[in-house]
Design a protein around this motif. Sequence first.
Motif, short mmCIF file in Angstrom:
data_model
loop_
_atom_site.label_atom_id
_atom_site.label_comp_id
_atom_site.label_asym_id
_atom_site.label_seq_id
_atom_site.Cartn_x
_atom_site.Cartn_y
_atom_site.Cartn_z
N LEU A 253 10.68 -2.06 -16.89
CA LEU A 253 9.55 -1.81 -16.46
C LEU A 253 9.36 -0.62 -15.39
O LEU A 253 10.17 -0.31 -14.63
CB LEU A 253 9.13 -3.00 -15.98
CG LEU A 253 9.10 -4.21 -16.76
CD1 LEU A 253 8.71 -5.58 -16.28
CD2 LEU A 253 8.05 -4.29 -17.78
N GLY A 254 8.10 0.04 -15.45
CA GLY A 254 7.60 0.66 -14.32
C GLY A 254 7.41 -0.17 -12.95
O GLY A 254 7.26 -1.19 -13.05
N MET A 255 7.96 0.78 -11.84
CA MET A 255 7.38 -0.01 -10.61
C MET A 255 6.68 0.95 -9.73
O MET A 255 6.90 2.22 -9.73
CB MET A 255 9.04 -0.06 -9.96
CG MET A 255 9.76 -1.36 -10.46
SD MET A 255 11.33 -1.41 -9.61
CE MET A 255 12.45 -0.14 -9.78
N ALA A 256 5.43 0.46 -9.52
CA ALA A 256 4.58 1.16 -8.79
C ALA A 256 5.12 1.78 -7.52
O ALA A 256 5.78 0.85 -6.57
CB ALA A 256 3.29 0.36 -8.57
N GLN A 257 4.81 2.99 -7.01
CA GLN A 257 4.80 3.57 -5.60
C GLN A 257 3.69 2.99 -4.96
O GLN A 257 2.44 2.96 -5.51
CB GLN A 257 4.82 5.06 -5.99
CG GLN A 257 5.78 5.68 -6.71
CD GLN A 257 5.69 7.32 -6.73
OE1 GLN A 257 5.78 7.99 -5.74
NE2 GLN A 257 5.51 7.67 -8.18
N ILE A 258 4.13 2.78 -3.65
CA ILE A 258 2.85 2.07 -2.64
C ILE A 258 2.63 3.15 -1.67
O ILE A 258 3.57 3.58 -0.84
CB ILE A 258 3.74 0.94 -2.29
CG1 ILE A 258 4.10 -0.04 -3.43
CG2 ILE A 258 2.52 0.23 -1.30
CD1 ILE A 258 2.94 -0.67 -4.43
N ILE A 259 1.38 3.19 -1.48
CA ILE A 259 0.92 3.82 -0.25
C ILE A 259 0.85 2.88 0.91
O ILE A 259 0.00 1.97 0.61
CB ILE A 259 -0.54 4.70 -0.37
CG1 ILE A 259 -0.37 5.50 -1.71
CG2 ILE A 259 -0.81 5.03 0.88
CD1 ILE A 259 -1.68 6.33 -2.11
N ASN A 260 1.54 3.16 1.98
CA ASN A 260 1.49 1.90 2.82
C ASN A 260 0.38 2.07 3.67
O ASN A 260 -0.58 2.98 3.57
CB ASN A 260 2.93 1.88 3.58
CG ASN A 260 3.17 2.92 4.58
OD1 ASN A 260 2.30 3.65 4.97
ND2 ASN A 260 4.34 3.29 4.76
N SER A 261 -0.01 1.23 4.83
CA SER A 261 -0.98 1.12 5.77
C SER A 261 -1.01 2.50 6.50
O SER A 261 -2.18 2.57 7.00
CB SER A 261 -0.94 0.07 6.49
OG SER A 261 -0.74 -1.23 5.81
N GLY A 262 0.04 3.33 6.44
CA GLY A 262 -0.26 4.81 7.43
C GLY A 262 -1.10 5.75 6.45
O GLY A 262 -1.13 6.81 6.80
#
Length: 369
Positions: A253-262
């Motif tokens: 499965l693909g795993m999303a890249q996450i933009i964190n709170s910064g």
Amino acid sequence: MRYQRRVAAIGLIAASALVLSACGSDENAGGGGVSAAPGVTCGGKPDLRSSGSSAQNNAMTRFVATYQQTCQGQTLNYTPSGSGAGRNEFLGGQTDFAGSDSALKDGDETTRAQARCASPAWNLPLVFGPVAIAYNVPGVTDLVLDGPTAARVFNGQITTWNDPAIAALNPGKQLPAAPIVVNFRSDESGTTENFQKYLVAASNGAYGKEAAQTFNGGVGAGARGSQGVADATKNTPNSVTYVESSFAQRGGLGMAQIINSGGGQPVPLTTESVATAINNVQISGQGNNLTLNLNSLYQTSAPGAYPIALATYEIVCSNYADDPTGQAVRAFLQTALSPGAQQALPDAGYVPLPDQFKQRVTTAVNAIQ
């Protein structure tokens, strides 16, 4: 020895290795060589008992193997009965320590722990596993999400893959107009609770649901266990789930890249990105009681920090009523922190403790009486 406080020197070498995934709470772990841990003083109670979090079970299997190799004739029997059962069995004196996805709660649990131990109890975070937002979207191999957008996907406010909110995070990508299928854990799960805590903390109120061991998003289809949601997502085009990343990997499965709170750049799930988040997590407990402020992880703004992970505590007495138990618990946890035990964790889907964080845990473990 009760209530005596001696501070042992840190005697273990820190080791940090590679990652990839999380708490294989429902399934088997792989094998791997086992080596003895250096600098451990063995002895004490020969047959420790512990129970609790199923999320750390595969890590405990490796820790026990290292303990038995290091301390011949000693062992630990760990029962993955669930975090709540583990805490209750420890508080009732049925086990020598507990594994729990949640620290002891202030109030009744802390009072009962003080009575059970005749000393303060400590929450020691020993096992971390990243949680992936895993997806099956034909033609999309590098999906990017942030906390508010993920929250609106998992509570049903965003219903198609080409929604403007998702498109804004993925410029130039061909997102289908297909409906989003959310797959969630139908059973009670620490993974579900921790993932929803992330959605609450990182979404600026967009999730609008409570975090619990049951999924409260109100949308999607349920499947039992980590393998269940991974299989459902693998077999359902245009679907998404939350799952320990080892299951996402095995399922392709693909795993999303996450933009964190910064804000800033999307962060992929890697050894370095999870370790960066752990190193920046704040500790709310005092002294050697290393209770974490997990919102500081979920809301991290550190560049390159992946913000979704589950932490499991070992809940111990700071000063055991009988010296042999304290000696054996200390030795077991020292072996779990050893280079060999930590380096074996990625094969089971966990993150080795980064050096800076590991030093705090080692200091606390060495102070157990």
